[in-house]
Enzyme design. Structure first.
Site, short mmCIF file in Angstrom:
data_model
loop_
_atom_site.label_atom_id
_atom_site.label_comp_id
_atom_site.label_asym_id
_atom_site.label_seq_id
_atom_site.Cartn_x
_atom_site.Cartn_y
_atom_site.Cartn_z
CD GLU A 1 -3.27 0.23 2.13
OE1 GLU A 1 -2.79 0.36 3.26
OE2 GLU A 1 -4.49 0.12 1.94
CG HIS B 1 8.51 -29.54 0.39
ND1 HIS B 1 9.14 -30.74 0.19
CD2 HIS B 1 9.17 -28.93 1.40
CE1 HIS B 1 10.14 -30.86 1.06
NE2 HIS B 1 10.17 -29.77 1.81
CE LYS C 1 -12.24 1.44 1.42
NZ LYS C 1 -11.64 2.45 2.27
O1 PA5 Z 1 -4.00 1.23 5.63
C1 PA5 Z 1 -5.12 1.60 5.41
O2 PA5 Z 1 -5.41 2.79 5.34
C2 PA5 Z 1 -6.27 0.63 5.23
O3 PA5 Z 1 -5.86 -0.68 5.23
C3 PA5 Z 1 -7.25 0.83 6.37
O4 PA5 Z 1 -6.60 0.56 7.57
C4 PA5 Z 1 -8.46 -0.07 6.21
O5 PA5 Z 1 -9.10 0.20 5.01
C5 PA5 Z 1 -9.41 0.12 7.37
O6 PA5 Z 1 -9.78 1.45 7.47
P1 PA5 Z 1 -10.54 1.97 8.75
O7 PA5 Z 1 -9.66 1.84 9.91
O8 PA5 Z 1 -10.87 3.40 8.43
O9 PA5 Z 1 -11.80 1.15 8.89
#
Ligand code: PA5
Length: 443
Positions: A284, A305, A419
């Site tokens: 990310e 394996h 989303k």
């Molecule tokens: O790193 C990130 O921003 C995402 O993985 C969020 O943590 C994830 O989408 C969860 O978001 P939130 O804590 O707002 O529910």
């Protein structure tokens, strides 16, 4: 404390892999330390191991104590950065079988990290005859998966205990000021913990996001933070002997000379979710603008394996980063067998960890011979202090890596696409036009 070894990648690296990057690393270091680079508003994690909120830290420990004494199960609701860190640490310091092996405190079930009805029904079945509590974690407070799971588990908790008692069993970790979960927690009077504004999900494991579930598993939070703080102090120093500089420079040099995939390899089954956490952290942070190493993870020796074939002889597109723990928790001695039908008496009296060590050494050389550069990260042990240091090592190296790559390591604009489509297809108000367009394409 964390050692980094680049020697088994040396033959794949250009001579200036580190010297040619020191200026850029210094610039990245300053941007992290001063929070003045791209995404600088989200560098609150950099000094967190020293500057964390001590009052809240004490409240986390008190809440964990309460949960450990009144609950046989804890349902931790969250996804992505609000999920993976806690699970990574709970499992790494214990076992993937934590819920079967823990001696005291609650079993921990992670929910709201997907939309599987069957997975949810399984948790509901497992907790139904137990005393249980909820820790719901969402920075935005609006993420669909945890929000839906929370609605379901909250209703079950209220059915079991009544609204009043249920409120005392719900712990909400969310933004300090805004979001639907914040509003709900305020209205219901849940105990609240904060995801700091300046800390994004994937860098939040050392905030209440990770710390409350981790404390409920009986982990020594002071040791975890101490390890992170030691790493913070060591890694903030400029210099080519800084292991985070070396790791960031080596992976960047390998990327720019054609490697596309970084495989994180561990030899402990309990390391699996740490690999998942690491994949989110790097994937990310770096995977944007059509750039970045694709982070993958494997569990050795099991995957030797299966995926071992590809790593040894498939397309030469990867580098491998091996995380090794210098010592095991226990020891297993291989017995002597007078019949020796399996021919294994040459190992009799040896510790299983000796066999593992030779497997690791042999694999390292085999993969290097097969054309896969190997980087090695050595951690003193699977203890809270070492794991705190390991978390910080990867976070800091990830921040440096993102800046070396020329991206903002602290945003994630790409996760919005699915989303928006999901909201449209679910019929969320405001998405009507998009829904019609998507439905037409899916016909
Ligand atoms: O790193 C990130 O921003 C995402 O993985 C969020 O943590 C994830 O989408 C969860 O978001 P939130 O804590 O707002 O529910």
């Amino acid at each position: 404390m964390i050692q980094f070894d680049v020697s088994h990648a040396a033959s794949f690296l250009p001579p200036d892999w580190l010297s040619g990057r020191t200026a850029a690393l210094e610039q990245a270091r300053v941007m992290l330390e001063e929070g003045n680079g791209p995404g600088g508003d989200y560098t609150g994690w950099v000094h967190l191991p020293r500057d964390y909120d001590k009052e809240e830290f004490a409240r986390i420990q008190a809440a964990a104590q309460r949960i450990r004494s009144n609950s046989q199960a804890l349902v931790v609701i969250g996804i992505g950065g609000s999920y993976l860190g806690a699970r990574a640490v709970v499992e790494l310091l214990n076992s993937p079988n934590f819920n079967l092996t823990h001696k005291d405190g609650p079993a921990i079930y992670f929910a709201g990290n997907g939309l599987s009805s069957d997975a949810m029904l399984e948790i509901i079945d497992l907790i139904k005859d137990k005393d249980w509590s909820i820790n719901v974690i969402s920075k935005s407070g609006t993420t669909t998966e945890p929000a839906v799971a929370f609605r379901i588990f909250k209703a079950l908790l209220e059915e079991k205990y009544g609204k009043q008692e249920a409120r005392k069993r719900i712990y909400a970790t969310t933004d300090a000021h805004k979001g639907a979960l914040k509003g709900l927690a305020d209205a219901e009077g849940y105990e609240e913990f904060v995801v700091p504004d300046a800390v994004g999900g994937r860098y939040s494991v050392l905030t209440a996001v990770g710390l409350l579930p981790i404390a409920c598993a009986g982990v020594d939070l002071n040791a975890l933070m101490e390890g992170a703080q030691e790493a913070m102090e060591a890694l903030s120093i400029s210099g080519t002997d800084n292991p985070a500089w070396q790791y960031a420079a080596a992976r960047h040099a390998l990327y720019t000379t054609g490697r596309k995939v970084e495989i994180l390899a561990g030899y402990e089954p309990s390391f699996r979710f740490f690999g998942e956490w690491w994949k989110q952290l790097f994937g990310e942070s770096e995977g944007k603008e059509h750039k970045g190493l694709f982070p993958a993870s494997v569990e050795f020796t099991a995957d030797l394996h299966s995926m071992g074939q590809y790593i040894q002889q498939g397309e030469r597109l990867m580098l491998e980063t091996v995380v090794r723990f210098a010592k095991s928790h226990g020891s297993v001695t291989i017995p002597h067998d007078p019949d020796n039908v399996d021919g294994l008496n040459f190992l009799a009296g040896k510790d299983l960890s000796f066999v593992a060590e030779q497997a690791m050494r042999g694999t390292l050389l085999a993969h290097v011979d097969g054309g896969v550069p190997n980087l090695t990260v050595t951690v003193p042990g699977r203890d809270a202090k070492s794991v705190g240091a390991l978390i910080y090592f990867f976070e800091y190296a990830c921040g440096l890596s993102g800046y070396l790559l020329g991206v903002n390591p602290f945003d994630q604009p790409g996760v919005e696409a699915y989303k928006n489509n999901m909201y449209a297809l679910l019929g969320k108000p405001g998405y009507e036009d998009r829904r019609a367009e998507l439905e037409a394409r899916l016909k």
